[in-house]
Design a protein around this motif. Structure first.
Motif, PDB file in Angstrom:
ATOM      1  N   LEU A 208     -46.603  10.895  -7.772  1.00 16.76           N
ATOM      2  CA  LEU A 208     -46.016   9.478  -7.897  1.00 16.76           C
ATOM      3  C   LEU A 208     -45.980   9.049  -9.450  1.00 16.76           C
ATOM      4  O   LEU A 208     -45.014   8.519  -9.811  1.00 16.76           O
ATOM      5  CB  LEU A 208     -46.855   8.195  -7.137  1.00 16.76           C
ATOM      6  CG  LEU A 208     -46.901   8.388  -5.670  1.00 16.76           C
ATOM      7  CD1 LEU A 208     -47.825   7.379  -5.051  1.00 16.76           C
ATOM      8  CD2 LEU A 208     -45.667   7.982  -5.005  1.00 16.76           C
ATOM      9  N   ILE A 209     -46.810   9.668 -10.088  1.00 15.32           N
ATOM     10  CA  ILE A 209     -46.955   9.383 -11.634  1.00 15.32           C
ATOM     11  C   ILE A 209     -45.617  10.447 -11.997  1.00 15.32           C
ATOM     12  O   ILE A 209     -45.059   9.871 -13.143  1.00 15.32           O
ATOM     13  CB  ILE A 209     -48.238  10.244 -12.209  1.00 15.32           C
ATOM     14  CG1 ILE A 209     -49.510   8.955 -11.599  1.00 15.32           C
ATOM     15  CG2 ILE A 209     -48.137  10.209 -13.800  1.00 15.32           C
ATOM     16  CD1 ILE A 209     -50.704   9.784 -12.095  1.00 15.32           C
ATOM     17  N   SER A 210     -45.576  11.440 -11.385  1.00 10.77           N
ATOM     18  CA  SER A 210     -44.377  12.297 -12.012  1.00 10.77           C
ATOM     19  C   SER A 210     -43.068  11.566 -11.547  1.00 10.77           C
ATOM     20  O   SER A 210     -42.231  11.620 -12.536  1.00 10.77           O
ATOM     21  CB  SER A 210     -44.561  13.641 -11.313  1.00 10.77           C
ATOM     22  OG  SER A 210     -45.747  14.368 -11.410  1.00 10.77           O
TER      23      SER A 210
ATOM     24  N   ILE B 132     -40.361  10.699 -14.496  1.00  9.25           N
ATOM     25  CA  ILE B 132     -38.979  11.248 -14.668  1.00  9.25           C
ATOM     26  C   ILE B 132     -38.103   9.919 -14.888  1.00  9.25           C
ATOM     27  O   ILE B 132     -37.024   9.889 -15.349  1.00  9.25           O
ATOM     28  CB  ILE B 132     -38.399  11.809 -13.265  1.00  9.25           C
ATOM     29  CG1 ILE B 132     -39.501  13.142 -13.162  1.00  9.25           C
ATOM     30  CG2 ILE B 132     -37.006  12.209 -13.178  1.00  9.25           C
ATOM     31  CD1 ILE B 132     -39.473  13.817 -11.861  1.00  9.25           C
ATOM     32  N   ALA B 133     -38.313   8.812 -13.850  1.00  2.00           N
ATOM     33  CA  ALA B 133     -37.652   7.657 -14.001  1.00  2.00           C
ATOM     34  C   ALA B 133     -37.544   7.074 -15.258  1.00  2.00           C
ATOM     35  O   ALA B 133     -36.669   6.419 -15.759  1.00  2.00           O
ATOM     36  CB  ALA B 133     -38.048   6.559 -12.999  1.00  2.00           C
ATOM     37  N   LEU B 134     -38.619   7.227 -16.121  1.00  4.23           N
ATOM     38  CA  LEU B 134     -38.808   6.431 -17.433  1.00  4.23           C
ATOM     39  C   LEU B 134     -38.220   7.542 -18.527  1.00  4.23           C
ATOM     40  O   LEU B 134     -38.599   7.052 -19.734  1.00  4.23           O
ATOM     41  CB  LEU B 134     -40.253   6.006 -17.537  1.00  4.23           C
ATOM     42  CG  LEU B 134     -40.905   4.932 -16.699  1.00  4.23           C
ATOM     43  CD1 LEU B 134     -42.397   4.747 -16.903  1.00  4.23           C
ATOM     44  CD2 LEU B 134     -39.771   3.728 -16.955  1.00  4.23           C
ATOM     45  N   ASP B 135     -37.762   8.766 -18.175  1.00  2.00           N
ATOM     46  CA  ASP B 135     -37.537   9.642 -18.960  1.00  2.00           C
ATOM     47  C   ASP B 135     -38.742  10.230 -20.191  1.00  2.00           C
ATOM     48  O   ASP B 135     -38.692  10.407 -21.155  1.00  2.00           O
ATOM     49  CB  ASP B 135     -36.385   9.255 -19.997  1.00  2.00           C
ATOM     50  CG  ASP B 135     -35.706  10.490 -20.711  1.00  2.00           C
ATOM     51  OD1 ASP B 135     -35.871  11.497 -20.305  1.00  2.00           O
ATOM     52  OD2 ASP B 135     -35.251  10.328 -21.827  1.00  2.00           O
ATOM     53  N   GLN B 136     -39.902  10.216 -19.454  1.00  2.00           N
ATOM     54  CA  GLN B 136     -41.148  10.626 -20.059  1.00  2.00           C
ATOM     55  C   GLN B 136     -41.763  11.861 -19.468  1.00  2.00           C
ATOM     56  O   GLN B 136     -42.531  11.843 -18.620  1.00  2.00           O
ATOM     57  CB  GLN B 136     -42.424   9.430 -19.966  1.00  2.00           C
ATOM     58  CG  GLN B 136     -41.609   8.183 -20.646  1.00  2.00           C
ATOM     59  CD  GLN B 136     -41.694   8.306 -22.318  1.00  2.00           C
ATOM     60  OE1 GLN B 136     -42.512   9.041 -22.799  1.00  2.00           O
ATOM     61  NE2 GLN B 136     -40.663   7.730 -22.802  1.00  2.00           N
ATOM     62  N   TYR B 137     -41.181  12.817 -19.713  1.00  2.00           N
ATOM     63  CA  TYR B 137     -41.589  14.111 -19.248  1.00  2.00           C
ATOM     64  C   TYR B 137     -43.013  14.415 -19.339  1.00  2.00           C
ATOM     65  O   TYR B 137     -43.612  15.222 -18.126  1.00  2.00           O
ATOM     66  CB  TYR B 137     -40.657  15.522 -19.835  1.00  2.00           C
ATOM     67  CG  TYR B 137     -41.010  16.667 -18.948  1.00  2.00           C
ATOM     68  CD1 TYR B 137     -40.578  16.766 -17.533  1.00  2.00           C
ATOM     69  CD2 TYR B 137     -41.667  17.873 -19.353  1.00  2.00           C
ATOM     70  CE1 TYR B 137     -40.978  17.980 -16.785  1.00  2.00           C
ATOM     71  CE2 TYR B 137     -42.107  19.003 -18.726  1.00  2.00           C
ATOM     72  CZ  TYR B 137     -41.728  18.869 -17.493  1.00  2.00           C
ATOM     73  OH  TYR B 137     -41.734  20.211 -16.435  1.00  2.00           O
ATOM     74  N   TRP B 138     -43.791  14.273 -20.435  1.00  2.00           N
ATOM     75  CA  TRP B 138     -45.192  14.407 -20.481  1.00  2.00           C
ATOM     76  C   TRP B 138     -45.993  13.822 -19.199  1.00  2.00           C
ATOM     77  O   TRP B 138     -47.104  14.252 -18.934  1.00  2.00           O
ATOM     78  CB  TRP B 138     -45.717  14.058 -21.815  1.00  2.00           C
ATOM     79  CG  TRP B 138     -45.590  12.173 -21.882  1.00  2.00           C
ATOM     80  CD1 TRP B 138     -44.808  11.678 -22.560  1.00  2.00           C
ATOM     81  CD2 TRP B 138     -46.715  11.498 -21.440  1.00  2.00           C
ATOM     82  NE1 TRP B 138     -44.997  10.148 -22.258  1.00  2.00           N
ATOM     83  CE2 TRP B 138     -46.082  10.141 -21.864  1.00  2.00           C
ATOM     84  CE3 TRP B 138     -48.007  11.514 -20.941  1.00  2.00           C
ATOM     85  CZ2 TRP B 138     -47.081   9.171 -21.603  1.00  2.00           C
ATOM     86  CZ3 TRP B 138     -48.800  10.368 -20.762  1.00  2.00           C
ATOM     87  CH2 TRP B 138     -48.222   9.155 -21.222  1.00  2.00           C
ATOM     88  N   LEU B 139     -45.510  12.776 -18.600  1.00  2.00           N
ATOM     89  CA  LEU B 139     -46.121  12.110 -17.577  1.00  2.00           C
ATOM     90  C   LEU B 139     -45.838  13.237 -16.212  1.00  2.00           C
ATOM     91  O   LEU B 139     -47.019  13.141 -15.410  1.00  2.00           O
ATOM     92  CB  LEU B 139     -45.479  10.702 -16.977  1.00  2.00           C
ATOM     93  CG  LEU B 139     -45.868   9.483 -17.726  1.00  2.00           C
ATOM     94  CD1 LEU B 139     -45.352   8.449 -17.587  1.00  2.00           C
ATOM     95  CD2 LEU B 139     -47.446   9.401 -17.526  1.00  2.00           C
ATOM     96  N   VAL B 140     -45.007  14.080 -16.224  1.00  2.00           N
ATOM     97  CA  VAL B 140     -44.953  14.975 -15.096  1.00  2.00           C
ATOM     98  C   VAL B 140     -46.087  15.999 -15.360  1.00  2.00           C
ATOM     99  O   VAL B 140     -46.733  16.355 -14.541  1.00  2.00           O
ATOM    100  CB  VAL B 140     -43.373  15.689 -15.150  1.00  2.00           C
ATOM    101  CG1 VAL B 140     -43.570  16.464 -13.916  1.00  2.00           C
ATOM    102  CG2 VAL B 140     -42.513  14.329 -14.769  1.00  2.00           C
ATOM    103  N   VAL B 141     -46.257  16.416 -16.570  1.00  2.00           N
ATOM    104  CA  VAL B 141     -47.043  17.520 -16.776  1.00  2.00           C
ATOM    105  C   VAL B 141     -48.579  16.809 -16.500  1.00  2.00           C
ATOM    106  O   VAL B 141     -49.307  17.469 -15.973  1.00  2.00           O
ATOM    107  CB  VAL B 141     -47.207  17.778 -18.334  1.00  2.00           C
ATOM    108  CG1 VAL B 141     -48.041  18.963 -18.690  1.00  2.00           C
ATOM    109  CG2 VAL B 141     -45.738  18.475 -18.735  1.00  2.00           C
ATOM    110  N   VAL B 142     -48.914  15.634 -16.828  1.00  2.00           N
ATOM    111  CA  VAL B 142     -50.120  15.002 -16.832  1.00  2.00           C
ATOM    112  C   VAL B 142     -50.517  14.765 -15.374  1.00  2.00           C
ATOM    113  O   VAL B 142     -51.488  14.788 -14.798  1.00  2.00           O
ATOM    114  CB  VAL B 142     -50.208  13.911 -17.582  1.00  2.00           C
ATOM    115  CG1 VAL B 142     -51.574  13.063 -17.266  1.00  2.00           C
ATOM    116  CG2 VAL B 142     -50.183  14.210 -19.048  1.00  2.00           C
TER     117      VAL B 142
END
Lengths: 459, 44
Positions: free
Chosen positions: A100-102, A106-116
């Motif tokens: 869900l964080i990922s 993706i929706a916010l264009d913040q790829y680091w959130l996918v990694v974390v």
């Protein structure tokens, strides 16, 4: 109240509870977290949808595997104390939250959130989930521990088989755009939260002193009750570290084929298979390896209950080394030998994971076997670095063409398996002087008696 | 399936629970195995 629901004391099985309800609880968690092996499908989607490099899209998976080893090692003792329901619920929450964080990232264009999210939070779910059912299964199936842990850990191998077609279908339906990718991750998160919840709802621990039907009653004399070694003592004993080497090198050898399975097949059969058939055949080879990896976990681990843990690891390591040599010397263009050898090596790779909890139980007893297993999984993390390094670095540096490319790395794998074989030979039963005291043995971690003892000590 | 102690009055419920629990994990698992097996003929 919430704490009570998740406590070990709340899940002591009532009379009449079947121990055969425990494997599906364990499978619900392991089939869920086994999705990690299907990361390549999401990786391709992220690469296409977000225009990211292969290195960037590999990061969430790499971090997840590192977190798996770390969290299993660090939280293992807490898992043992709090019990499997707490561990499975935390695993479910972390694994689903990772997706869900990922999705949000993706929706916010913040790829680091996918990694974390997937790698960090989801990786913690992987580690806790992996060890969560192990000691409970061993206690319920003390007469067949290899079979019981084989079922659960087969689930980890099988998780990718479910996730892979589902992920492809979701990406096909939602599209490989940022919006489609976010929707895919969100659906996966919700689906895994529901699917894995069967585990923490269903899991039960056996009442103290419970024995399987037909098993002889446990001796009243602690000296006759077999090993009971604490995790703090176990990691200071050579048996633990010899087994660490065995697991690490067995996994490294398996990764030697898994890591480049597609390329290895193409190089060995480029001259004997038509070019238009080669891609499909290589993809089929990767698929059949997954099947061998998964089935080996159940079949060989169950066999270890009959032939003994030391003997089965002699087969994994000794025969595995010979099979690597067979591929090198006889495998080129010979599909029968190549397939038999590589399928057996992969079945031994999976079986090494599945059999090791029962080996730990034989050496250290059930007292803190879950926590000891968690510490041992650092061998997996080490192999995750060592295996790809040996295969990729050496093969990529080679000027040779065809199967000759793999000569050096396969010889190294053979050598590592031989070292693992020797380490297995050096494993001896633990001296009873290292066992916990009779009082501690009578009050295993997490039991009411252990709590009383802890409170008494603090007064 | 119940091999722990004598089944209580809710043994029928527990049988249903066991069937549902095993189907919960086996159906997706067998779907995954089936999807995999479909790819294998290309190898031969």
């Amino acid at each position: 109240m919430a704490g009570g629901f998740f406590d070990r004391s709340a899940i002591v099985a009532p009379p009449g509870w079947s121990r055969w309800l425990v494997p599906p609880a364990a499978l619900a968690v392991h089939l869920g977290i086994g999705q990690a092996y299907a990361w390549s499908v999401l990786k391709t989607g992220l690469s296409q949808g977000l225009g990211l490099s292969g290195t960037a899209t590999a990061l969430p998976f790499q971090l997840a595997i590192v977190m798996l080893g770390l969290s299993a090692a660090i939280v293992g003792t807490t898992v043992e104390r709090r019990g499997p329901r707490w561990a499975m619920a935390v695993s479910t929450a972390c694994f689903a939250a990772g997706f869900l964080i990922s999705a949000g990232g993706i929706a916010l264009d913040q790829y680091w959130l996918v990694v974390v999210g997937y790698g960090g939070v989801g990786g913690i779910g992987l580690g806790i989930g992996y060890i969560s059912p192990v000691s409970t299964l061993i206690k319920w199936f003390v007469d067949r521990p290899g079979m019981a842990t084989g079922i659960a850990i087969m689930g980890f191998g099988g998780g990718a088989l479910i996730a892979s077609p589902v992920e492809s279908a979701l990406l096909g339906a939602f599209g490989r755009t940022p919006g489609g990718l976010a929707s895919t991750f969100a659906v996966m998160g919700v689906a895994y939260a529901i699917f894995m919840s069967l585990g923490w709802l269903l899991i039960r621990v056996p009442p103290e002193g419970w024995r399987p039907p037909g098993a002889p009653a446990e001796s009243e004399d602690p000296a006759q009750q077999g090993p009971a070694v604490s995790v703090s003592k176990a990691v200071r004993l050579p048996q633990f570290w010899f087994l660490w080497i065995v697991l690490c090198f067995n996994v490294t050898a398996g990764i030697g084929i898994l890591e480049r399975a597609d390329g290895i097949f193409r190089d060995f059969f480029r001259t004997t298979t038509a070019e238009q058939q080669l891609a499909a055949a290589a993809a089929a080879f990767v698929a059949i390896l997954s099947l061998a990896n998964m089935l080996g976990r159940f079949v060989w681990s169950s066999t270890s209950d009959l032939v003994g843990r030391k003997n089965i690891y002699r087969v994994y390591l000794g025969l595995g080394a010979l099979l690597y040599l067979a591929i090198l010397t006889l495998g080129e263009g010979n599909k029968v030998i190549f397939l038999i050898a590589s399928l057996l090596i992969l079945s031994f790779y999976g079986a090494g994971f599945a059999t090791v909890p029962a080996y730990l139980k034989d050496l250290f007893g059930t007292y803190q076997v879950g926590a000891i297993h968690g510490r041992l999984l650092t061998a997996w993390s080490a192999a995750g670095v060592l295996g790809p390094l040996i295969v990729n670095a050496i093969v990529d540096a080679s000027d040779a063409e065809g199967p000759a490319k793999y000569t050096t790395s396969f010889i190294i794998m053979t050598g590592l398996l031989a070292v693992g074989f020797v380490a297995n030979e050096l494993i001896r039963p633990v001296d009873p002087k290292h066992y916990v005291s009779d009082a501690e043995r009578a009050a295993p971690e997490g039991s009411a008696a252990a709590e009383e003892r802890r409170q008494g000590a603090s007064r | 399936m119940t091999d722990h102690t004598a089944a209580g009055p809710s043994s029928a419920g527990r049988t249903v629970l066991a069937v549902v629990a095993w189907l919960w994990v086996l159906i997706p698992f067998l779907y995954g195995v089936y999807s995999l097996v479909l790819k294998i003929p290309a190898l031969f």
